[in-house]
Design a protein around this motif. Structure first.
Motif, PDB file in Angstrom:
ATOM      1  N   GLY A 143       0.818  -1.210   0.000  1.00  0.00           N
ATOM      2  CA  GLY A 143       0.000   0.000   0.000  1.00  0.00           C
ATOM      3  C   GLY A 143       0.847   1.254   0.000  1.00  0.00           C
ATOM      4  N   TRP A 144       0.199   2.374   0.275  1.00  0.00           N
ATOM      5  CA  TRP A 144       0.918   3.638   0.316  1.00  0.00           C
ATOM      6  C   TRP A 144       0.317   4.519   1.394  1.00  0.00           C
ATOM      7  CZ3 TRP A 144      -1.334   8.436  -0.653  1.00  0.00           C
ATOM      8  CH2 TRP A 144      -2.614   8.399  -1.190  1.00  0.00           C
ATOM      9  N   ILE A 145       1.123   5.479   1.867  1.00  0.00           N
ATOM     10  CA  ILE A 145       0.655   6.473   2.822  1.00  0.00           C
ATOM     11  C   ILE A 145       1.182   7.838   2.386  1.00  0.00           C
ATOM     12  CG2 ILE A 145       0.435   4.918   4.791  1.00  0.00           C
ATOM     13  CD1 ILE A 145       3.166   5.914   5.750  1.00  0.00           C
ATOM     14  N   PRO A 146       0.434   8.904   2.640  1.00  0.00           N
ATOM     15  CA  PRO A 146       0.957  10.235   2.347  1.00  0.00           C
ATOM     16  C   PRO A 146       2.101  10.546   3.306  1.00  0.00           C
ATOM     17  CG  PRO A 146      -1.227  10.393   3.356  1.00  0.00           C
ATOM     18  CD  PRO A 146      -0.926   8.945   3.161  1.00  0.00           C
ATOM     19  N   ALA A 147       3.192  11.063   2.773  1.00  0.00           N
ATOM     20  CA  ALA A 147       4.364  11.364   3.596  1.00  0.00           C
ATOM     21  C   ALA A 147       4.430  12.852   3.935  1.00  0.00           C
ATOM     22  CB  ALA A 147       5.637  10.932   2.885  1.00  0.00           C
ATOM     23  N   THR A 148       4.162  13.707   2.959  1.00  0.00           N
ATOM     24  CA  THR A 148       4.131  15.150   3.210  1.00  0.00           C
ATOM     25  C   THR A 148       2.933  15.750   2.491  1.00  0.00           C
ATOM     26  OG1 THR A 148       5.549  15.706   1.333  1.00  0.00           O
ATOM     27  CG2 THR A 148       6.655  15.328   3.440  1.00  0.00           C
ATOM     28  N   LEU A 149       2.355  16.762   3.118  1.00  0.00           N
ATOM     29  CA  LEU A 149       1.206  17.455   2.547  1.00  0.00           C
ATOM     30  C   LEU A 149       1.567  18.903   2.278  1.00  0.00           C
ATOM     31  CD1 LEU A 149      -1.604  16.108   4.898  1.00  0.00           C
ATOM     32  CD2 LEU A 149      -0.965  15.261   2.645  1.00  0.00           C
ATOM     33  N   GLY A 150       0.958  19.462   1.256  1.00  0.00           N
ATOM     34  CA  GLY A 150       1.172  20.857   0.912  1.00  0.00           C
ATOM     35  C   GLY A 150      -0.050  21.687   1.253  1.00  0.00           C
ATOM     36  N   ALA A 151      -0.175  22.789   0.562  1.00  0.00           N
ATOM     37  CA  ALA A 151      -1.292  23.702   0.786  1.00  0.00           C
ATOM     38  C   ALA A 151      -2.618  22.996   0.534  1.00  0.00           C
ATOM     39  CB  ALA A 151      -1.150  24.913  -0.124  1.00  0.00           C
ATOM     40  N   TYR A 152      -3.567  23.247   1.383  1.00  0.00           N
ATOM     41  CA  TYR A 152      -4.934  22.728   1.247  1.00  0.00           C
ATOM     42  C   TYR A 152      -4.984  21.203   1.234  1.00  0.00           C
ATOM     43  CZ  TYR A 152      -5.585  27.587  -0.014  1.00  0.00           C
ATOM     44  OH  TYR A 152      -5.565  28.962  -0.020  1.00  0.00           O
ATOM     45  N   GLY A 153      -4.017  20.557   1.839  1.00  0.00           N
ATOM     46  CA  GLY A 153      -4.030  19.107   1.963  1.00  0.00           C
ATOM     47  C   GLY A 153      -3.538  18.332   0.756  1.00  0.00           C
ATOM     48  N   ALA A 154      -2.949  19.011  -0.217  1.00  0.00           N
ATOM     49  CA  ALA A 154      -2.426  18.319  -1.396  1.00  0.00           C
ATOM     50  C   ALA A 154      -1.267  17.406  -0.983  1.00  0.00           C
ATOM     51  CB  ALA A 154      -1.940  19.327  -2.436  1.00  0.00           C
ATOM     52  N   VAL A 155      -1.252  16.200  -1.508  1.00  0.00           N
ATOM     53  CA  VAL A 155      -0.195  15.245  -1.197  1.00  0.00           C
ATOM     54  C   VAL A 155       1.026  15.555  -2.063  1.00  0.00           C
ATOM     55  CG1 VAL A 155       0.457  12.813  -1.171  1.00  0.00           C
ATOM     56  CG2 VAL A 155      -1.878  13.483  -0.569  1.00  0.00           C
ATOM     57  N   ASN A 156       2.143  15.869  -1.421  1.00  0.00           N
ATOM     58  CA  ASN A 156       3.382  16.191  -2.137  1.00  0.00           C
ATOM     59  C   ASN A 156       4.290  14.984  -2.313  1.00  0.00           C
ATOM     60  OD1 ASN A 156       2.710  18.895  -2.383  1.00  0.00           O
ATOM     61  ND2 ASN A 156       3.730  19.451  -0.490  1.00  0.00           N
ATOM     62  N   GLN A 157       4.287  14.101  -1.322  1.00  0.00           N
ATOM     63  CA  GLN A 157       5.128  12.907  -1.362  1.00  0.00           C
ATOM     64  C   GLN A 157       4.352  11.747  -0.755  1.00  0.00           C
ATOM     65  OE1 GLN A 157       8.684  13.890   0.835  1.00  0.00           O
ATOM     66  NE2 GLN A 157       9.606  14.917  -0.900  1.00  0.00           N
ATOM     67  N   ILE A 158       4.628  10.551  -1.269  1.00  0.00           N
ATOM     68  CA  ILE A 158       4.027   9.350  -0.710  1.00  0.00           C
ATOM     69  C   ILE A 158       5.121   8.335  -0.409  1.00  0.00           C
ATOM     70  CG2 ILE A 158       1.811   9.643  -1.894  1.00  0.00           C
ATOM     71  CD1 ILE A 158       2.725   7.425  -3.862  1.00  0.00           C
ATOM     72  N   ASP A 159       4.826   7.437   0.490  1.00  0.00           N
ATOM     73  CA  ASP A 159       5.690   6.290   0.736  1.00  0.00           C
ATOM     74  C   ASP A 159       4.973   5.056   0.222  1.00  0.00           C
ATOM     75  OD1 ASP A 159       7.688   7.737   1.964  1.00  0.00           O
ATOM     76  OD2 ASP A 159       7.079   7.224   4.005  1.00  0.00           O
ATOM     77  N   LEU A 160       5.600   4.351  -0.727  1.00  0.00           N
ATOM     78  CA  LEU A 160       5.115   3.049  -1.137  1.00  0.00           C
ATOM     79  C   LEU A 160       5.618   2.050  -0.102  1.00  0.00           C
ATOM     80  CD1 LEU A 160       5.834   2.963  -4.986  1.00  0.00           C
ATOM     81  CD2 LEU A 160       3.713   3.554  -3.827  1.00  0.00           C
ATOM     82  N   ILE A 161       4.773   1.124   0.310  1.00  0.00           N
ATOM     83  CA  ILE A 161       5.131   0.168   1.348  1.00  0.00           C
ATOM     84  C   ILE A 161       5.205  -1.228   0.724  1.00  0.00           C
ATOM     85  CG2 ILE A 161       4.505  -0.778   3.594  1.00  0.00           C
ATOM     86  CD1 ILE A 161       2.695   1.795   3.846  1.00  0.00           C
ATOM     87  N   PHE A 162       6.305  -1.901   1.004  1.00  0.00           N
ATOM     88  CA  PHE A 162       6.515  -3.269   0.544  1.00  0.00           C
ATOM     89  C   PHE A 162       6.798  -4.144   1.754  1.00  0.00           C
ATOM     90  CE2 PHE A 162       7.653  -0.434  -2.866  1.00  0.00           C
ATOM     91  CZ  PHE A 162       7.059  -1.017  -3.978  1.00  0.00           C
ATOM     92  N   GLU A 163       6.381  -5.411   1.663  1.00  0.00           N
ATOM     93  CA  GLU A 163       6.628  -6.340   2.760  1.00  0.00           C
ATOM     94  C   GLU A 163       7.083  -7.685   2.214  1.00  0.00           C
ATOM     95  OE1 GLU A 163       2.978  -6.906   4.911  1.00  0.00           O
ATOM     96  OE2 GLU A 163       2.063  -8.040   3.283  1.00  0.00           O
ATOM     97  N   ARG A 164       7.775  -8.420   3.069  1.00  0.00           N
ATOM     98  CA  ARG A 164       8.126  -9.811   2.781  1.00  0.00           C
ATOM     99  C   ARG A 164       8.401 -10.513   4.092  1.00  0.00           C
ATOM    100  NH1 ARG A 164      14.061  -9.307  -0.137  1.00  0.00           N
ATOM    101  NH2 ARG A 164      15.155  -8.459   1.650  1.00  0.00           N
ATOM    102  N   GLU A 165       8.281 -11.817   4.073  1.00  0.00           N
ATOM    103  CA  GLU A 165       8.544 -12.580   5.286  1.00  0.00           C
ATOM    104  C   GLU A 165      10.041 -12.595   5.576  1.00  0.00           C
ATOM    105  OE1 GLU A 165       6.581 -16.276   6.131  1.00  0.00           O
ATOM    106  OE2 GLU A 165       5.062 -15.831   4.613  1.00  0.00           O
ATOM    107  N   LYS A 166      10.369 -12.503   6.846  1.00  0.00           N
ATOM    108  CA  LYS A 166      11.784 -12.548   7.257  1.00  0.00           C
ATOM    109  C   LYS A 166      12.301 -13.949   7.157  1.00  0.00           C
ATOM    110  CE  LYS A 166      12.828  -8.717  10.175  1.00  0.00           C
ATOM    111  NZ  LYS A 166      13.352  -8.303  11.438  1.00  0.00           N
TER     112      LYS A 166
END
Length: 61
Positions: free
Chosen positions: A38-61
């Protein structure tokens, strides 16, 4: 147990925001055994605009 990797992407564009290279990043990490979680917003700009996102990856250890 899972381990996670976070990849930050910056938005491009002014009126229409786009996150370039997102598909290539997902494909590359999938090839290395990571699953896109999935992804989450990392930084927001004016009026809540998403400037950066983090893509999330997973795997079993």
């Amino acid at each position: 147990m899972y381990e996670y990797q976070y990849i930050r992407l910056k938005a491009t564009g002014v009126m229409s925001v786009e996150f370039k290279d997102r598909q290539e990043v997902i494909d590359r990490y999938a090839g290395e055994g990571w699953r896109y979680a999935g992804w989450i917003p990392a930084t927001l700009g004016a009026y809540g605009a998403v400037n950066q996102i983090d893509l999330i990856f997973e795997r079993e250890k």
